[in-house]
Design an enzyme around this catalytic site. Structure first.
Site, PDB file in Angstrom:
ATOM      1  N   HIS A 155       0.829  -1.209   0.000  1.00  0.00           N
ATOM      2  CA  HIS A 155       0.000   0.000   0.000  1.00  0.00           C
ATOM      3  C   HIS A 155       0.861   1.255   0.000  1.00  0.00           C
ATOM      4  O   HIS A 155       0.366   2.361  -0.245  1.00  0.00           O
ATOM      5  CB  HIS A 155      -0.911  -0.012   1.229  1.00  0.00           C
ATOM      6  CG  HIS A 155      -2.234   0.668   1.014  1.00  0.00           C
ATOM      7  ND1 HIS A 155      -2.435   1.666   0.082  1.00  0.00           N
ATOM      8  CD2 HIS A 155      -3.437   0.505   1.632  1.00  0.00           C
ATOM      9  CE1 HIS A 155      -3.685   2.074   0.132  1.00  0.00           C
ATOM     10  NE2 HIS A 155      -4.312   1.385   1.058  1.00  0.00           N
ATOM     11  N   ASP A 364      -9.632 -11.185 -17.764  1.00  0.00           N
ATOM     12  CA  ASP A 364      -9.450 -12.352 -18.638  1.00  0.00           C
ATOM     13  C   ASP A 364      -7.981 -12.464 -19.019  1.00  0.00           C
ATOM     14  O   ASP A 364      -7.459 -11.646 -19.776  1.00  0.00           O
ATOM     15  CB  ASP A 364     -10.325 -12.195 -19.882  1.00  0.00           C
ATOM     16  CG  ASP A 364     -10.251 -13.404 -20.806  1.00  0.00           C
ATOM     17  OD1 ASP A 364      -9.488 -14.346 -20.511  1.00  0.00           O
ATOM     18  OD2 ASP A 364     -10.954 -13.387 -21.827  1.00  0.00           O
TER      19      ASP A 364
END
Length: 426
Positions: A155, A364
């Site tokens: 982060h 995908d």
């Protein structure tokens, strides 16, 4: 338990497929990056029927990751003293595991942070050491033929938008190695000038010491429409957003549950994360990497103020103010993080964040879209996390609360009027 059915484990380092030029070896953290917790932010996608063999999948993912790291080169470097990333091409860690169990046994486990099995053990929301990889990838194969791909990124150098862009670009290259991916923009520190004296250790300790319970709920579009209509009629706010009404609803129910275990009312603040990229004038590029966000805070100082209508009205007002701010000089996130240590005993903080409207459900890599995407919630109490549900007909909420508040919260009639609890399957 699937952890006991681990039958193979392999680990390697994936480096950029072209070296980072010496002129780009130091990537400076921005002021907001410096305020972020040094922890790994996780995401996982599950694929039930990949069309390729396991070794083919591994090769495709490794080669495409190497290619995308040439563009996202700071993620292959190492943190230095909460100040900069040494872009030394030491690489990201890639872990390949195989379980002797069906994917459903893992897919339906509760989201319990570091114990969530599609991730490297102990990595999600764990500390990011200076000499450790900033990006962890795990490819998990199951005996049913399904697989999971997880990414955990520090982060310190990435917000939710950055993580989503990285994974989307990686998937595009895996799907088509000739794909032209827009270059990420390394501009955070030029906007939010860094400081030399910022510490986040106290919040890390808060993560480590929390005793929490995480509950998942789904809110259908029909229920959201009903809630939005109800709120609009009570507030006059035109077309309140899904996140505005959900944040207000869960905030009200959570504070009511906390009051049931307390003898007195405690003032509280709800914060809602806002991506600043489209708000700057002119807007920043979508692929500006780092932590480029602020927060909308709504303070509640008395029980009379704790209504859904008021909270939504205040969220909308604060959002309009945010658009008129000088985000460099007046960033509310920086202001709150600076003041929070002295306020913590007086005010209860509630956090709302979201990855709704990001294309995570369409990831995908070349074998179809995922059957499920999940992001384990951070180990901080009073945290609400929202994402689009897999069917695209509503929102899934993960609510993290102190264990003592959960019985009252999960039996809230106001909550259950709109929410359906998600039960984990055996």
């Amino acid at each position: 338990m699937a952890a006991s059915r681990l039958v193979s484990f392999a680990e390697k380092i994936i480096k950029p497929n072209s070296p980072t030029p010496l002129s780009l070896r130091q990537y400076n953290l921005s002021l907001i990056d410096q305020f972020m917790l040094p922890v790994y932010m996780p995401m996982a996608a599950f694929y039930p029927f990949p069309s390729k063999k396991p070794q083919q999948i591994s090769n495709i993912l490794e080669k495409s990751l190497s290619k995308v790291l040439s563009s996202y080169y700071p993620f292959a470097g190492r943190l230095r003293d909460n100040s900069f990333v040494d872009c030394n091409d030491m690489g990201a860690k890639f872990i390949n595991v195989r379980y002797d169990c069906p994917m459903s046994e893992v897919q339906n486990l509760p989201d319990t942070g570091p114990e969530y099995l599609p991730f490297p053990k102990g990595i999600p929301w764990a500390r990011t050491p200076d000499e450790e990889s900033l990006l962890f990838i795990q490819l998990s194969h199951f005996n049913c033929g399904g697989l999971a791909i997880s990414a955990s990124i520090s982060h310190k150098i990435a917000d939710g938008c950055t993580l989503c862009n990285l994974i989307s670009d990686w998937a595009a290259i895996a799907r088509d190695h000739t794909a032209k991916v827009p270059s990420p923009q390394m501009i955070g520190s030029s906007i939010f000038s860094p400081s030399t004296d910022i510490h986040t250790d106290s919040m890390i300790d808060e993560i480590d010491n929390q005793s929490l319970s995480r509950k998942r709920y789904t809110f259908s579009n029909s229920k959201l429409k009903l809630l939005k209509t109800q709120v609009a009629s009570e507030t006059g706010v035109q077309n309140p957003t899904r996140l505005e009404v959900l944040s207000a609803l869960i905030y009200k129910c959570a504070t009511k549950a906390a009051r049931a275990n307390s003898s007195s009312f405690k003032p509280s603040v709800l914060t809602q994360v806002v991506n600043l990229r489209p708000i700057f004038d002119p807007p920043l590029p979508t692929r500006a990497i780092g932590n480029i966000f602020s927060i909308i805070p709504v303070a509640t100082m008395s029980e009379d103020e704790m209504t859904i209508a008021r909270v939504v009205r205040e969220l909308r007002r604060a959002k309009q103010e945010l658009k008129n701010e000088d985000h460099v000089k007046e960033n509310k996130l920086v202001s709150l993080m600076s003041k929070w240590p002295s306020m913590a005993n007086e005010i209860e903080l509630y956090r709302s964040s979201s990855v709704c409207n990001y294309p995570l459900n369409n990831l995908d890599f070349g074998w179809g879209t995922p059957s499920r995407v999940t992001i384990p919630v951070i180990g901080l109490g009073n945290t609400f996390f929202f994402m689009d549900n897999q069917r695209g007909d509503g929102i899934e909420a993960i609510v993290s609360l102190p264990e003592k508040d959960v019985p009252q919260f999960e039996n809230s009639k106001e909550l259950l009027e709109f929410a359906s609890p998600i039960m984990n399957l055996d």
